[in-house]
Every structure is written in structure tokens, then in C-alpha cells.
Scaffold this motif. Structure first.
Motif, PDB file in Angstrom:
ATOM      1  N   ILE A 171       0.840  -1.213   0.000  1.00 47.33           N
ATOM      2  CA  ILE A 171       0.000   0.000   0.000  1.00 47.33           C
ATOM      3  C   ILE A 171       0.873   1.260   0.000  1.00 47.33           C
ATOM      4  O   ILE A 171       0.581   2.233  -0.691  1.00 47.33           O
ATOM      5  CB  ILE A 171      -0.984  -0.018   1.201  1.00 47.33           C
ATOM      6  N   HIS A 172       1.968   1.207   0.755  1.00 44.59           N
ATOM      7  CA  HIS A 172       2.920   2.334   0.763  1.00 44.59           C
ATOM      8  C   HIS A 172       3.411   2.621  -0.663  1.00 44.59           C
ATOM      9  O   HIS A 172       3.366   3.756  -1.133  1.00 44.59           O
ATOM     10  CB  HIS A 172       4.102   1.999   1.683  1.00 44.59           C
ATOM     11  N   GLU A 173       3.859   1.581  -1.334  1.00 45.16           N
ATOM     12  CA  GLU A 173       4.395   1.781  -2.689  1.00 45.16           C
ATOM     13  C   GLU A 173       3.313   2.244  -3.662  1.00 45.16           C
ATOM     14  O   GLU A 173       3.563   3.098  -4.506  1.00 45.16           O
ATOM     15  CB  GLU A 173       5.071   0.501  -3.201  1.00 45.16           C
ATOM     16  N   THR A 175       0.762   4.008  -2.921  1.00 45.98           N
ATOM     17  CA  THR A 175       0.434   5.407  -2.601  1.00 45.98           C
ATOM     18  C   THR A 175       1.362   6.350  -3.367  1.00 45.98           C
ATOM     19  O   THR A 175       0.976   7.457  -3.742  1.00 45.98           O
ATOM     20  CB  THR A 175       0.517   5.652  -1.075  1.00 45.98           C
ATOM     21  N   HIS A 176       2.576   5.878  -3.645  1.00 45.31           N
ATOM     22  CA  HIS A 176       3.502   6.695  -4.441  1.00 45.31           C
ATOM     23  C   HIS A 176       3.014   6.883  -5.881  1.00 45.31           C
ATOM     24  O   HIS A 176       3.554   7.706  -6.612  1.00 45.31           O
ATOM     25  CB  HIS A 176       4.910   6.081  -4.437  1.00 45.31           C
ATOM     26  N   HIS A 177       2.020   6.124  -6.270  1.00 43.32           N
ATOM     27  CA  HIS A 177       1.416   6.347  -7.585  1.00 43.32           C
ATOM     28  C   HIS A 177       0.785   7.741  -7.637  1.00 43.32           C
ATOM     29  O   HIS A 177       0.769   8.394  -8.670  1.00 43.32           O
ATOM     30  CB  HIS A 177       0.351   5.278  -7.855  1.00 43.32           C
ATOM     31  N   GLY A 181       6.702  12.049  -2.749  1.00 47.34           N
ATOM     32  CA  GLY A 181       7.437  11.969  -1.478  1.00 47.34           C
ATOM     33  C   GLY A 181       6.579  11.489  -0.324  1.00 47.34           C
ATOM     34  O   GLY A 181       5.497  10.929  -0.532  1.00 47.34           O
ATOM     35  N   HIS A 182       7.053  11.711   0.899  1.00 47.22           N
ATOM     36  CA  HIS A 182       6.305  11.270   2.085  1.00 47.22           C
ATOM     37  C   HIS A 182       5.680  12.470   2.806  1.00 47.22           C
ATOM     38  O   HIS A 182       5.973  12.735   3.961  1.00 47.22           O
ATOM     39  CB  HIS A 182       7.214  10.491   3.029  1.00 47.22           C
ATOM     40  N   SER A 183       4.836  13.168   2.083  1.00 49.60           N
ATOM     41  CA  SER A 183       4.221  14.376   2.631  1.00 49.60           C
ATOM     42  C   SER A 183       2.982  14.022   3.448  1.00 49.60           C
ATOM     43  O   SER A 183       2.597  12.867   3.549  1.00 49.60           O
ATOM     44  CB  SER A 183       3.815  15.297   1.477  1.00 49.60           C
ATOM     45  N   LYS A 185       0.032  14.697   2.620  1.00 47.23           N
ATOM     46  CA  LYS A 185      -0.938  14.187   1.646  1.00 47.23           C
ATOM     47  C   LYS A 185      -0.721  12.689   1.413  1.00 47.23           C
ATOM     48  O   LYS A 185      -1.655  11.910   1.303  1.00 47.23           O
ATOM     49  CB  LYS A 185      -0.772  14.972   0.334  1.00 47.23           C
ATOM     50  N   PHE A 186       0.551  12.324   1.359  1.00 44.87           N
ATOM     51  CA  PHE A 186       0.920  10.917   1.169  1.00 44.87           C
ATOM     52  C   PHE A 186       0.322  10.054   2.292  1.00 44.87           C
ATOM     53  O   PHE A 186      -0.334   9.046   2.045  1.00 44.87           O
ATOM     54  CB  PHE A 186       2.445  10.793   1.147  1.00 44.87           C
ATOM     55  N   TYR A 187       0.551  10.497   3.535  1.00 43.82           N
ATOM     56  CA  TYR A 187       0.068   9.701   4.675  1.00 43.82           C
ATOM     57  C   TYR A 187      -1.450   9.706   4.786  1.00 43.82           C
ATOM     58  O   TYR A 187      -2.024   8.749   5.302  1.00 43.82           O
ATOM     59  CB  TYR A 187       0.737  10.173   5.966  1.00 43.82           C
TER      60      TYR A 187
HETATM   61 ZN   LIG Z   1       8.050   5.716   0.216  1.00 42.19          ZN
END
Ligand SMILES: [Zn+2]
Length: 210
Positions: A171-173, A175-177, A181-183, A185-187
Motif C-alpha cells: 500500500i505504501h508503494e 500510494t507513491h502512484h 514523497g512522504h508528505s 498528503k501521502f500519509y
Molecule cells: Zn516511500
């Protein structure tokens, strides 16, 4: 630029029978003292005004704490016993196999799973593109999303972990779609799909396989 303020030197500390070399980096801008174990050995960051005896006693008391943490880390492979998807599994002759053969065996377990789940979570997350999924024997990262070529590479190491923990990496990877980065918004996206992501991540980092 800030790096110029560092004053680093090496000092050897004896604890019991053993001696440890510690790189000491003093900075006038630091407020706290920390000791960490890096690839090349112990590094201590400290404020330059800290009295030498305080620095020494901090280092001497911190080294055993760090070492005991490392020793507690369970091994994913012990002889012929291998953690596969969080379950200790006996594989006869595993310890005497070549690394290539061992990796091939583990890859055969992991690859179909991550392929299937990457597909499943892609659909769940509204990703229309079809990601190519690969597995590699790399220890520096758990996964990499090469968005340009639409491929995700997972670490073979993941095979030792519970499927729920592997899912959190998938799911982490994915989400990078949406976010590079790890902002924040990402989380927000990530936690929407995997609400207990932080717990899974903790297990992953601390080598808790089940
Ligand atoms: Zn990452």
C-alpha cells in the motif's frame, strides 16, 4: 554549509573486555547528546560545551543499551528454520543450500503473493494502470515504485513477515502512484487504506515477523 561547524574525532572506550571506537562530533548548535550505531561504527553527536566527563559517561552507559537492542533482534533464518509469512517453517536442508537456491526458493513464495496483492490493492485504490511487480534481494529498502515505467520492486526480505505487514509495504508503494514523497498528503492517502500502517511499520523496522 552547516557541516563546517562539526568537529569530529575518534576515541576508544573500554567496556569490560571489549573496546569500542566512537566518532565524536561536537557542534555548538546542538542541545542534546545522542549515540547511534552506523554502518562504520558508533557516532556520538553532542553539544561542544558538554564537559568531557559527562560525554564519556554518556557514551559508556549508552553502548551496552544499543548492543542489547541489537542482540534481541530475532533472526529470520536459523539453521533450517525460516520465517515465511510470519510463521516459523522448517525447510529440510535450507542451511546447506547455496544463497542462489535459497533466494530462488523464497522468491517463489513471495513473488506470487506480492503480484496478487499489488493487483488487488491497485483496484481498491483506483489505480487503472497495471504495475509490473518484481522481487529483488536488497536490504536497503522494502520497496521501490518506479512510476515512470509502472513497476514496483519489493525486497525479498519481506517474505519473512506476516502478510498484513507485507500488505502495508504494498500500500505504501502504491500510494507513491499518487504522491511522490512522504508528505502529509501521502500519509492521508496511505492511512485511508491502511489505518494501522504505523504499527505494521514499527514491526517491520524492529524485525517482528508475526
Ligand atoms: Zn516511500
Amino acid at each position: 554549509m552547516a557541516k563546517r561547524h562539526f568537529k569530529g574525532y575518534f576515541e576508544t572506550y573500554r567496556i569490560g573486555e571489549e573496546s569500542f571506537e566512537v566518532e565524536i562530533r561536537l557542534s555548538p548548535y546542538r542541545r542534546s547528546t545522542s549515540l547511534s550505531l552506523r554502518k562504520n561504527g558508533f557516532v556520538c553527536n553532542a553539544p561542544s560545551r558538554l564537559p568531557k566527563e559527562n560525554l564519556d559517561s554518556f557514551i559508556v552507559s549508552s553502548i551496552p543499551k544499543i548492543l542489547s537492542k541489537i542482540k534481541k533482534k530475532p533472526e529470520p533464518i536459523e539453521g533450517d528454520d525460516v520465517y515465511i509469512f510470519g510463521i516459523k517453517t522448517h525447510i529440510e536442508g535450507f542451511s546447506s543450500m547455496s544463497k542462489e537456491k535459497r533466494n530462488a526458493l523464497l522468491k517463489k513464495e513471495l513473488l506470487p503473493y506480492v503480484k496478487e496483492m499489488t493487483k488487488e490493492y491497485s483496484i481498491k485504490m483506483g489505480i487503472k494502470e497495471d504495475y509490473e511487480v518484481k522481487v529483488r534481494d536488497c536490504h536497503s529498502v522494502y520497496g521501490v515504485n518506479h512510476r515512470k515505467t509502472l513497476s514496483i520492486t519489493y525486497s525479498l526480505n519481506l517474505v519473512h513477515y506476516d502478510k498484513h505487514i507485507i500488505d502495508s509495504v504494498i500500500i505504501h508503494e502504491l500510494t507513491h502512484h499518487f504522491v511522490y514523497g512522504h508528505s502529509e498528503k501521502f500519509y492521508k492517502i496511505l492511512l485511508g487504506v491502511a489505518p494501522d500502517y504505523r504499527l505494521s511499520r514499527k514491526k517491520l523496522i524492529n524485525h517482528i515477523y508475526a
